[in-house]
Scaffold this motif. Structure first.
Motif, PDB file in Angstrom:
ATOM      1  N   SER A 184       0.843  -1.200   0.000  1.00 30.95           N
ATOM      2  CA  SER A 184       0.000   0.000   0.000  1.00 30.95           C
ATOM      3  C   SER A 184       0.877   1.249   0.000  1.00 30.95           C
ATOM      4  O   SER A 184       0.531   2.264  -0.622  1.00 30.95           O
ATOM      5  N   LEU A 185       2.028   1.178   0.681  1.00 28.24           N
ATOM      6  CA  LEU A 185       2.931   2.324   0.645  1.00 28.24           C
ATOM      7  C   LEU A 185       3.440   2.568  -0.763  1.00 28.24           C
ATOM      8  O   LEU A 185       3.574   3.723  -1.194  1.00 28.24           O
ATOM      9  N   ALA A 186       3.719   1.479  -1.487  1.00 26.89           N
ATOM     10  CA  ALA A 186       4.187   1.624  -2.865  1.00 26.89           C
ATOM     11  C   ALA A 186       3.111   2.289  -3.711  1.00 26.89           C
ATOM     12  O   ALA A 186       3.395   3.173  -4.527  1.00 26.89           O
ATOM     13  N   VAL A 187       1.861   1.881  -3.472  1.00 22.54           N
ATOM     14  CA  VAL A 187       0.768   2.497  -4.231  1.00 22.54           C
ATOM     15  C   VAL A 187       0.700   3.986  -3.926  1.00 22.54           C
ATOM     16  O   VAL A 187       0.554   4.827  -4.829  1.00 22.54           O
ATOM     17  N   TRP A 188       0.845   4.344  -2.674  1.00 19.35           N
ATOM     18  CA  TRP A 188       0.812   5.760  -2.296  1.00 19.35           C
ATOM     19  C   TRP A 188       1.948   6.512  -2.991  1.00 19.35           C
ATOM     20  O   TRP A 188       1.753   7.605  -3.513  1.00 19.35           O
ATOM     21  N   LEU A 189       3.134   5.879  -2.999  1.00 23.87           N
ATOM     22  CA  LEU A 189       4.279   6.533  -3.637  1.00 23.87           C
ATOM     23  C   LEU A 189       4.003   6.770  -5.117  1.00 23.87           C
ATOM     24  O   LEU A 189       4.312   7.831  -5.661  1.00 23.87           O
ATOM     25  N   ILE A 190       3.407   5.750  -5.765  1.00 24.59           N
ATOM     26  CA  ILE A 190       3.111   5.906  -7.189  1.00 24.59           C
ATOM     27  C   ILE A 190       2.120   7.046  -7.386  1.00 24.59           C
ATOM     28  O   ILE A 190       2.233   7.845  -8.326  1.00 24.59           O
ATOM     29  N   SER A 191       1.174   7.171  -6.433  1.00 21.38           N
ATOM     30  CA  SER A 191       0.186   8.249  -6.584  1.00 21.38           C
ATOM     31  C   SER A 191       0.851   9.623  -6.449  1.00 21.38           C
ATOM     32  O   SER A 191       0.317  10.617  -6.936  1.00 21.38           O
ATOM     33  N   TRP A 221       3.695  10.268  -7.767  1.00 23.61           N
ATOM     34  CA  TRP A 221       4.653  10.387  -8.863  1.00 23.61           C
ATOM     35  C   TRP A 221       4.528  11.687  -9.655  1.00 23.61           C
ATOM     36  O   TRP A 221       5.555  12.325  -9.953  1.00 23.61           O
ATOM     37  N   PRO A 222       3.299  12.128  -9.995  1.00 25.99           N
ATOM     38  CA  PRO A 222       3.203  13.354 -10.806  1.00 25.99           C
ATOM     39  C   PRO A 222       3.938  14.527 -10.161  1.00 25.99           C
ATOM     40  O   PRO A 222       4.587  15.319 -10.854  1.00 25.99           O
ATOM     41  N   VAL A 223       3.856  14.652  -8.830  1.00 23.58           N
ATOM     42  CA  VAL A 223       4.546  15.745  -8.152  1.00 23.58           C
ATOM     43  C   VAL A 223       6.055  15.609  -8.331  1.00 23.58           C
ATOM     44  O   VAL A 223       6.761  16.570  -8.660  1.00 23.58           O
ATOM     45  N   ILE A 224       6.544  14.388  -8.120  1.00 23.03           N
ATOM     46  CA  ILE A 224       7.985  14.146  -8.209  1.00 23.03           C
ATOM     47  C   ILE A 224       8.463  14.387  -9.641  1.00 23.03           C
ATOM     48  O   ILE A 224       9.511  14.994  -9.876  1.00 23.03           O
ATOM     49  N   ALA A 225       7.666  13.863 -10.592  1.00 24.75           N
ATOM     50  CA  ALA A 225       8.079  13.941 -11.994  1.00 24.75           C
ATOM     51  C   ALA A 225       8.233  15.386 -12.441  1.00 24.75           C
ATOM     52  O   ALA A 225       9.074  15.699 -13.291  1.00 24.75           O
ATOM     53  N   SER A 226       7.446  16.293 -11.861  1.00 24.11           N
ATOM     54  CA  SER A 226       7.567  17.685 -12.270  1.00 24.11           C
ATOM     55  C   SER A 226       8.799  18.337 -11.675  1.00 24.11           C
ATOM     56  O   SER A 226       9.025  19.524 -11.889  1.00 24.11           O
ATOM     57  N   GLY A 227       9.579  17.580 -10.938  1.00 26.52           N
ATOM     58  CA  GLY A 227      10.822  18.119 -10.408  1.00 26.52           C
ATOM     59  C   GLY A 227      10.662  18.756  -9.046  1.00 26.52           C
ATOM     60  O   GLY A 227      11.621  19.292  -8.494  1.00 26.52           O
ATOM     61  N   ASP A 228       9.448  18.684  -8.470  1.00 27.51           N
ATOM     62  CA  ASP A 228       9.230  19.263  -7.147  1.00 27.51           C
ATOM     63  C   ASP A 228       9.748  18.339  -6.055  1.00 27.51           C
ATOM     64  O   ASP A 228       9.907  17.137  -6.263  1.00 27.51           O
ATOM     65  N   VAL A 229       9.976  18.945  -4.906  1.00 27.20           N
ATOM     66  CA  VAL A 229      10.339  18.159  -3.736  1.00 27.20           C
ATOM     67  C   VAL A 229       9.142  18.156  -2.808  1.00 27.20           C
ATOM     68  O   VAL A 229       8.609  19.208  -2.463  1.00 27.20           O
ATOM     69  N   LEU A 230       8.711  16.952  -2.421  1.00 28.38           N
ATOM     70  CA  LEU A 230       7.553  16.834  -1.548  1.00 28.38           C
ATOM     71  C   LEU A 230       8.054  16.888  -0.108  1.00 28.38           C
ATOM     72  O   LEU A 230       8.798  16.020   0.337  1.00 28.38           O
ATOM     73  N   GLY A 238      13.172  12.826  -6.305  1.00 24.82           N
ATOM     74  CA  GLY A 238      13.332  11.680  -7.189  1.00 24.82           C
ATOM     75  C   GLY A 238      14.175  10.587  -6.569  1.00 24.82           C
ATOM     76  O   GLY A 238      13.832   9.402  -6.624  1.00 24.82           O
ATOM     77  N   LEU A 239      15.283  10.982  -5.926  1.00 25.14           N
ATOM     78  CA  LEU A 239      16.200  10.008  -5.333  1.00 25.14           C
ATOM     79  C   LEU A 239      15.501   9.217  -4.232  1.00 25.14           C
ATOM     80  O   LEU A 239      15.514   7.969  -4.226  1.00 25.14           O
ATOM     81  N   ALA A 240      14.870   9.954  -3.304  1.00 24.79           N
ATOM     82  CA  ALA A 240      14.179   9.283  -2.204  1.00 24.79           C
ATOM     83  C   ALA A 240      13.046   8.424  -2.748  1.00 24.79           C
ATOM     84  O   ALA A 240      12.789   7.323  -2.252  1.00 24.79           O
ATOM     85  N   TRP A 241      12.383   8.921  -3.777  1.00 25.77           N
ATOM     86  CA  TRP A 241      11.249   8.191  -4.345  1.00 25.77           C
ATOM     87  C   TRP A 241      11.691   6.836  -4.903  1.00 25.77           C
ATOM     88  O   TRP A 241      11.088   5.807  -4.630  1.00 25.77           O
ATOM     89  N   LEU A 242      12.806   6.852  -5.660  1.00 21.15           N
ATOM     90  CA  LEU A 242      13.275   5.593  -6.249  1.00 21.15           C
ATOM     91  C   LEU A 242      13.653   4.610  -5.143  1.00 21.15           C
ATOM     92  O   LEU A 242      13.258   3.431  -5.176  1.00 21.15           O
ATOM     93  N   PHE A 243      14.408   5.097  -4.140  1.00 21.33           N
ATOM     94  CA  PHE A 243      14.785   4.209  -3.050  1.00 21.33           C
ATOM     95  C   PHE A 243      13.547   3.687  -2.324  1.00 21.33           C
ATOM     96  O   PHE A 243      13.454   2.501  -1.995  1.00 21.33           O
TER      97      PHE A 243
END
Lengths: 781, 115
Positions: free
Chosen positions: A36-43, A45-54, A74-79
């Motif tokens: 479920s955490l992975a699903v949340w992370l994927i949700s 994604w649009p924020v991360i992809a735009s280059g923003d830091v959440l 992006g780095l934290a997201w991939l990990f």
């Protein structure tokens, strides 16, 4: 997200309860958490992809600038994706692997806690929080490596992993403190923007050394690589998770995270690229001597970690792209291969690749998964590993320092890795069919799901690397290179890296052919290999034990007087030093004394000295009495009538008590040698001299106003008493007196108990024998 | 008087420590007595020694007419004397019990817990 991570720890604690409800399906239930955490992370994604830091802000200890803020770029997201996705797959896998294992709940508790620690580590924005999660991963991994705690080798490996990573953790803590001092912030997202300040700071070199020590120990870089292969004593799901995809990458993550803040200096580039390159070759080379499939994979993981460190050291945009791709590729194929290794072990009953052969007929599905993942490890097209390796070789050609040396090391590592991949895949699945301890067959779909999915992803991303462009772009942005152009492709045309790849294929396969002979040669080299860093670790541990043993014998030897001497000498040394250097030894006092006062003081001294030198007990008690009554006299002479009365009463009681009890005690005996007496005399004189000097220093100093003036003024009006001392005792400081009464009551109870319960204590003791020991004759001589 | 007391107290401390370093348990007790007396004197003397001015309020008055000795250290020392006596009686009886049960006068023979 914070709630999810902290809640994960709670969920971990509840596993035993869940296990009661769900039984052997508990791993699948637990897998829902990372999924479920992975699903949340994927949700997100649009924020991360735009280059923003959440930034998910959350206060923790505001007074100390410690926050629980999570930063997702992006780095934290991939990990975080790797941690959650592979985590879920490993949990699913462990359902079969540890099916019916007695300690399954314990495994799930620790691995879930580890998963949450790891997530916290890669998401934390605050240095202190990051460090807390960092240490939590060390501790949970200790518990996981030592999962089979009845096996002494596992315990030893667990301790080794813990000591190496936690030792590095200490250095890291120092590094973080220095980093926060130099960058004037505990927050990572602020620190990464102050790279220029940090790189120019005086503390840069020490803080870099400390941070690198922490990262290198965690990520098993040379010369700390030895703990990782030993950690293979852990159950395979643990190895697949901790020692390929997550924990050992924590160090690499930290380096990548700090790359914009600390990277780019000569020290950084040279250290990281050389250490990384040496680690690569060491890992790939040492893998050759092993036939245990898990050890082979572990050493190739060392090689992979070295590659990642080296790429961070080179630090060009291409190298960072290569880092991101290689990181992903390595996690995918290594996770898959470890799980395949577990399947082999589970199905055949052996981990030795030389004992397996021809398994492809019996385990076709496993063979396909292993083959795909193995091709990716070998760096062959059309897999993601190939893309990663091409990028790696391209960026090595850009290395700013010692390009040829690093290229040579990278090339060596490449063909040795290819050989390792061939050993892992070709040996067990192809060639002559060999009999194994158990008749093998393909495992259930549940067990194959994890490695299958990871291998499939390796293939998918290899065939269509363009899919990864946005992810890699986001990762590289997180590492401080937002302008990097990311266009991944499988085919780059005929160039030098391709030629090197081809050469490594030829060389690697040759080595695979010659492996059996090569291993025999390496066995002869084994004594030399054993002299490596691990020998240093063992020597250090042995030295530590010897040191602890020696100092315990020396300091904690059971003789009370040694403790006393030690304490007093330290006291004299430290206080004397401070006194001498702050105050000097010349007291500024004037002496005005009457004859009778001097005689009283003389009597005190005489009494005390006589009590020490008298050989008869009665004479010693009498001398003590002389001293005590002289003290009472001093109290009379110097305006303390209450003290004088008390002292007289107590002194009388003391003498009576001593006379009553002492004669039931042994006579004085001379037990010590003249040398010992001299030593004690020196210690005693030093301490006495210090007291005298201290008191003189106090007397010659400026006096502060008395605090008792209030009591003097208010004794009669408020306390209605004319004796101020008495009013203080029963009124102003009545609680002290109450405490004193408790002490006396306790002492009285103790005395009563010891005298009254005489026989009860003596039970089981030979009464006659005891009586013989007690003195019977008197000592009135 | 205070400098002379400083020397006296130093000697008392030295004597106390010398006795506490002996192996005989009875001498340890004597060292304990010396130490508590020395400590009491130290507190008393360091506060300043005043002749002939006890901290008393004359009858019919609310405060002493002239300066008196500091009553607070006296109150503290008074407490300390009594507590030292309590500790001493406990120690003496403990030593006696230890001697009865262990049968050893030498502290070195008591250094192991499994005697």
């Amino acid at each position: 997200m914070q709630t999810a991570v902290l809640g994960g720890f709670v969920a971990a604690a509840m596993v035993p309860l869940l296990h009661r409800w769900f039984g052997s399906r508990t791993p699948l239930v637990m897998a829902l958490l990372p999924a479920s955490l992975a699903v949340w992370l994927i949700s997100q994604w649009p924020v991360i992809a735009s280059g923003d830091v959440l930034l998910l802000e959350q206060a923790w200890v505001p007074g100390l600038d410690i926050t629980l803020t999570f930063m997702i770029d992006g780095l934290a997201w991939l990990f975080a994706m790797l941690i959650t996705v592979i985590g879920a797959l490993v949990l699913v896998y462990s359902r079969e692997y540890l099916h019916g294992h007695r300690d399954l709940p314990r495994f799930l508790v620790v691995i879930t806690a580890f998963m949450m620690s790891m997530l916290g580590l890669v998401l934390a924005d605050n240095l202190v929080t990051l460090f807390v999660f960092w240490e939590l991963t060390s501790i949970t991994s200790y518990l996981l490596i030592g999962f089979n705690h009845t096996d002494s080798a596992a315990r030893k490996a667990a301790l080794q992993g813990l000591l190496v990573t936690v030792g590095g953790g200490l250095a890291l803590l120092a590094g973080f403190v220095l980093l926060a001092l130099a960058g004037d912030s505990w927050s990572l997202h602020e620190l990464v923007q102050r790279g220029d300040v940090l790189r120019g700071h005086d503390l840069y070199t020490p803080l870099l050394i400390c941070v690198l020590l922490g990262a290198f120990t965690k990520s098993a870089q040379f010369p700390f690589h030895f703990w990782l292969p030993n950690a293979m004593a852990a159950p395979t799901p643990v190895s697949a998770y901790l020692h390929s995809a997550t924990m050992v990458k924590a160090g690499v993550y930290l380096l990548a995270r700090l790359h914009p803040a600390l990277g780019g200096t000569d020290g950084w580039v040279i250290t990281l690229s050389l250490v990384g390159a040496v680690t690569m070759v060491t890992g790939a080379f040492l893998a050759m001597q092993h036939t245990n499939v898990k050890k082979l994979l572990a050493y190739s993981t060392v090689m992979g970690l070295g590659t990642l460190t080296m790429l961070l050291g080179i630090g060009t945009e291409k190298a960072l792209v290569a880092f991101a791709v290689f990181l992903l590729a390595h996690s995918l194929y290594k996770g898959a291969l470890f799980m395949v290794a577990g399947i082999l072990d589970h199905e055949t009953g052996t981990k030795d690749v030389t004992a397996m052969g021809g398994l492809r007929h019996l385990m076709p599905a496993t063979a396909i998964v292993a083959g795909v993942a193995g091709l990716s490890l070998a760096g062959l097209p059309p897999l993601l590993g190939f893309v990663g390796k091409e990028l790696m070789l391209t960026s090595v050609l850009e290395a700013p320092f010692w390009r040829l040396l690093i290229l040579l090391l990278a090339f060596t590592a490449a063909f040795l890795t290819l050989a390792v991949a061939a050993i892992i895949v070709l040996r067990p699945f192809f060639g002559q069919r060999q009999d194994t301890p158990q008749p093998p067959h393909d495992p259930s779909r549940v067990m194959l799901a994890g490695p299958g999915l990871l291998a499939a992803l390796s293939l998918l991303f290899g065939l269509v690397p363009g899919l990864l462009d946005p992810v890699v772009g986001a990762v590289v942005t997180g590492m401080g290179a937002p302008e990097a152009k990311v266009h991944l492709a499988l085919w780059h045309g005929f160039n030098l890296p391709l030629a090197l790849s081809f050469a490594s294929l030829v060389l690697g396969l040759t080595i695979y052919r010659l492996w059996d002979r090569l291993r025999a040669g390496l066995t002869r080299l084994a004594p030399l290999i054993r002299c490596g860093p691990e020998a240093g670790y063992d020597a250090l541990m042995a030295g530590l034990v010897i040191l602890a043993d020696g100092q315990t014998r020396f300091l904690q030897n059971g003789y009370i007087r040694n403790y006393l001497v030690m304490t007093l000498l330290v006291l004299v040394g430290l206080v004397g030093h401070a006194l001498f250097f702050r105050h000097g030894l010349a007291p500024d006092v004037t002496l005005s004394v009457y004859f009778h006062e001097a005689v009283t003081a003389g009597l005190m001294i005489a009494g005390a000295v006589a009590a020490c030198v008298m050989r008869s007990r009665l004479a010693a008690v009498a001398a003590l009495g002389v001293m005590g009554f002289s003290i009472a006299l001093t109290f009379v002479l110097f305006s303390a009538p209450d003290l004088a009365i008390t002292q007289l009463l107590v002194e009388t009681l003391t003498v009576i008590l001593l006379v009553l009890v002492l004669f039931r005690l042994p006579r004085f005996a001379t037990l010590s040698t003249p040398t010992e007496r001299l030593r004690d005399l020196v210690v005693a004189s030093l301490t006495g001299g210090l007291i005298t000097l201290l008191m003189l220093a106090v007397l010659s100093g400026e006096r502060l106003p008395r605090i008792s003036d209030y009591m003097v003024a208010n004794s009669q009006p408020l306390g209605h008493g004319h004796n101020i001392v008495n009013v203080i005792l029963v009124d102003f400081r009545a609680l002290d007196t109450l405490g004193e009464m408790f002490v006396l009551a306790l002492a009285a109870i103790g005395v009563f108990a010891m005298l009254r319960f005489h026989a009860a204590l003596g039970e089981g003791v030979d009464r006659d024998g005891r009586r013989n020991l007690a003195p019977t004759e008197d000592d009135h001589g | 008087m205070e400098p002379l007391m400083a020397i006296t107290i130093g000697i008392l401390f030295a004597a106390a420590i010398y006795m506490m370093l002996r192996r005989s348990i009875v001498k340890l007790v004597i060292g304990l007595i010396l130490l508590s007396n020395a400590a009491n004197l130290l507190i008393f003397a360091t506060a300043g020694m005043v002749r002939g001015a006890p901290p008393l309020v004359p009858k019919g008055m609310t405060a002493p007419e002239t300066a008196v000795a500091d009553p607070l250290p006296q109150a503290l020392v008074l407490t300390a004397i009594v507590i030292a006596f309590g500790v001493l009686s406990f120690a003496v009886v403990l030593v006696r019990r230890a001697w009865e049960i262990v049968g050893a006068d030498d502290l070195d023979q008591m250094k192991d817990t499994d005697t």
